[in-house]
Design a protein around this motif. Structure first.
Motif, PDB file in Angstrom:
ATOM      1  N   TRP A   1       7.969  -6.975   1.768  1.00 50.75           N
ATOM      2  CA  TRP A   1       9.040  -6.039   1.364  1.00 50.75           C
ATOM      3  C   TRP A   1      10.275  -6.248   2.237  1.00 50.75           C
ATOM      4  CZ3 TRP A   1      11.562  -2.386   4.257  1.00 50.75           C
ATOM      5  CH2 TRP A   1      12.414  -1.521   3.556  1.00 50.75           C
TER       6      TRP A   1
ATOM      7  N   PHE B   1       1.974  -6.561   2.755  1.00 50.63           N
ATOM      8  CA  PHE B   1       2.941  -6.040   1.787  1.00 50.63           C
ATOM      9  C   PHE B   1       4.263  -5.678   2.460  1.00 50.63           C
ATOM     10  CE2 PHE B   1       4.746  -2.091  -0.075  1.00 50.63           C
ATOM     11  CZ  PHE B   1       5.465  -2.733  -1.067  1.00 50.63           C
TER      12      PHE B   1
ATOM     13  N   LYS C   1      11.905   5.827   3.411  1.00 44.00           N
ATOM     14  CA  LYS C   1      10.643   5.755   2.660  1.00 44.00           C
ATOM     15  C   LYS C   1      10.642   4.491   1.805  1.00 44.00           C
ATOM     16  CE  LYS C   1       8.100   8.190  -0.915  1.00 44.00           C
ATOM     17  NZ  LYS C   1       7.992   9.424  -1.709  1.00 44.00           N
ATOM     18  N   ILE C   2       9.588   3.722   1.874  1.00 45.82           N
ATOM     19  CA  ILE C   2       9.463   2.541   1.007  1.00 45.82           C
ATOM     20  C   ILE C   2       8.839   2.953  -0.322  1.00 45.82           C
ATOM     21  CG2 ILE C   2       8.449   0.249   0.761  1.00 45.82           C
ATOM     22  CD1 ILE C   2       8.629  -0.068   3.817  1.00 45.82           C
ATOM     23  N   THR C   3       7.635   3.476  -0.269  1.00 45.98           N
ATOM     24  CA  THR C   3       6.996   4.007  -1.485  1.00 45.98           C
ATOM     25  C   THR C   3       5.698   4.712  -1.085  1.00 45.98           C
ATOM     26  OG1 THR C   3       6.349   3.490  -3.778  1.00 45.98           O
ATOM     27  CG2 THR C   3       5.623   1.947  -2.068  1.00 45.98           C
ATOM     28  N   SER C   4       4.984   5.222  -2.075  1.00 44.28           N
ATOM     29  CA  SER C   4       3.654   5.782  -1.817  1.00 44.28           C
ATOM     30  C   SER C   4       2.686   5.222  -2.847  1.00 44.28           C
ATOM     31  CB  SER C   4       3.678   7.308  -1.885  1.00 44.28           C
ATOM     32  OG  SER C   4       3.801   7.741  -3.223  1.00 44.28           O
ATOM     33  N   TYR C   5       1.408   5.315  -2.539  1.00 44.18           N
ATOM     34  CA  TYR C   5       0.385   4.742  -3.420  1.00 44.18           C
ATOM     35  C   TYR C   5      -0.946   5.394  -3.085  1.00 44.18           C
ATOM     36  CZ  TYR C   5       0.559   2.297   0.938  1.00 44.18           C
ATOM     37  OH  TYR C   5       0.636   2.055   2.285  1.00 44.18           O
ATOM     38  N   ARG C   6      -1.970   5.055  -3.859  1.00 45.18           N
ATOM     39  CA  ARG C   6      -3.303   5.619  -3.644  1.00 45.18           C
ATOM     40  C   ARG C   6      -4.163   4.620  -2.903  1.00 45.18           C
ATOM     41  NH1 ARG C   6      -3.924  11.019  -4.515  1.00 45.18           N
ATOM     42  NH2 ARG C   6      -2.163  11.616  -5.822  1.00 45.18           N
TER      43      ARG C   6
ATOM     44  N   ARG D   1      -3.449   9.841  -0.754  1.00 42.16           N
ATOM     45  CA  ARG D   1      -2.102   9.310  -0.919  1.00 42.16           C
ATOM     46  C   ARG D   1      -1.597   8.794   0.420  1.00 42.16           C
ATOM     47  NH1 ARG D   1       1.861  13.408  -3.284  1.00 42.16           N
ATOM     48  NH2 ARG D   1       1.045  12.704  -5.282  1.00 42.16           N
ATOM     49  N   GLN D   2      -1.088   7.576   0.400  1.00 45.23           N
ATOM     50  CA  GLN D   2      -0.535   6.980   1.602  1.00 45.23           C
ATOM     51  C   GLN D   2       0.957   6.755   1.349  1.00 45.23           C
ATOM     52  OE1 GLN D   2      -2.534   3.303   2.883  1.00 45.23           O
ATOM     53  NE2 GLN D   2      -2.697   4.296   4.871  1.00 45.23           N
TER      54      GLN D   2
END
Lengths: 222, 222
Positions: A210, A206, A138-143, A152-153
């Motif tokens: 990353w 992005f 998992k890299i991250t999550s965001y809106r 949420r993605q």
């Protein structure tokens, strides 16, 4: 390149896909409302093929993107639309103006599956690689779309090899998906990310960045 | 923290803000349709205050984000909605679940202004800094919401100083905007970017990363 023909536009009064709602509320005493759409959360995956040192992304015709470009050329098209109207698009723009590069992605609509399992299904369906769930990081999550959907993605990273490729991918034609799998060589990837002549999502830009910061320094030297 | 009260939900049959359309077309011979929404292009701005070495972002209550969390808790809420229904939300979640951190941003709806001019207006309205157009550096552009809106978003970078701050910002209350300006110290910014307990857009994460790669190495050493 896709052939896109017989285009026609109409207002959409009822849709299985767009579900608009209105929330009324009081914020710090002031009465307000906000129109928004319910949608599903989603996953997207940065896929890196270590056998050939390239990213695996998808490319597809996006009607919403295409129509943005149509409106730029013909701003009156959307202005004269009432509930009854139905406009044929004469002399349409080439399909390529609606084709975007995106990360492999999918919506979260299977409550019995984890996000990782859904991500692996999408990698197989869209790109043809069979990836074990344990390969996902998992890299991250965001809106996303905070004004309209706010869903949420969650962004994952997956390394694949040529040996993991078991099919062509391409999405599910029975659901109307027509997806082209595209490989972006690592050495060209940052140039590609910032080249605006290739329309793409921020997810591509992005996640390539990353990778440069987090994975590239650890790659075995050539 | 905002007080959010008297929430009620209803299906939205007509909206000035959500304009759904249906495009019918033939792709490589196969008849298809796609429901999408017309929206405006937008600009967003990564603002860095050089006087205090911090990023300037905005924070606001987003009804769409809030309702995602409400649905997670009460999945039945949206399922029983027909065109007539109107549901009061009893025992609502705290407002904080709908508050997101975002870049300063705005829609492109003034044909007589350049993207840079619109970006400068937003910086002033939302964050209170008066920035000359020549201070803006374009980072890149990309497509957002490719399934639903497909609009083009252009990302800028702007350096500001304390001397440029001429007002509090906060958005346009007469348009219902209620925006809090938040400063994120540079030294905490990457930790913040990847801390999922602060809900945020990908724009924040990406632009902070872009800054680390492109601007931070050139900053004068302390």
């Amino acid at each position: 390149m896709d052939a896109i023909e017989e285009l026609a536009l109409q207002p959409c009064t009822s849709s299985l896909y767009l579900r608009p709602f209105r929330l009324t509320y009081r914020q710090n005493g002031a009465k307000k409302f906000w129109d928004f759409m319910r949608t599903h959360d989603s996953v997207s995956i940065l896929i890196f093929n270590t056998s050939r040192q390239c990213f695996v992304v998808v490319k597809q015709f996006r009607p919403a993107v295409y129509m943005c470009e149509v409106e730029r050329q013909h701003p009156q098209l959307f202005q004269n639309q009432d509930k009854e109207s139905f406009s044929r698009l004469e002399d349409p723009l080439p399909a390529v103006v609606g084709v975007t590069y995106e990360l492999c992605a999918g919506i979260v609509d299977k409550p019995h599956l984890s996000l990782e399992e859904i991500a692996c299904e999408e990698i197989l369906e869209e790109c043809g690689y069979r990836v074990p769930v344990t390969n996902l990081k998992k890299i991250t999550s965001y809106r996303s779309g905070v004004g309209v959907t706010g869903s949420r993605q969650t962004l994952f990273y997956a390394e694949v090899t040529d040996q993991m490729r078991t099919s062509e991918g391409g999405g599910q034609p029975e659901e109307g998906e027509l997806i082209e799998v595209v490989e972006i060589p690592l050495e060209d990837s940052m140039k590609f990310a910032y080249d605006e002549t290739f329309p793409k999502t921020m997810g591509v830009i992005f996640s390539f960045t990353w990778f440069q910061n987090n994975i590239a320094p650890k790659l075995p030297k050539k």
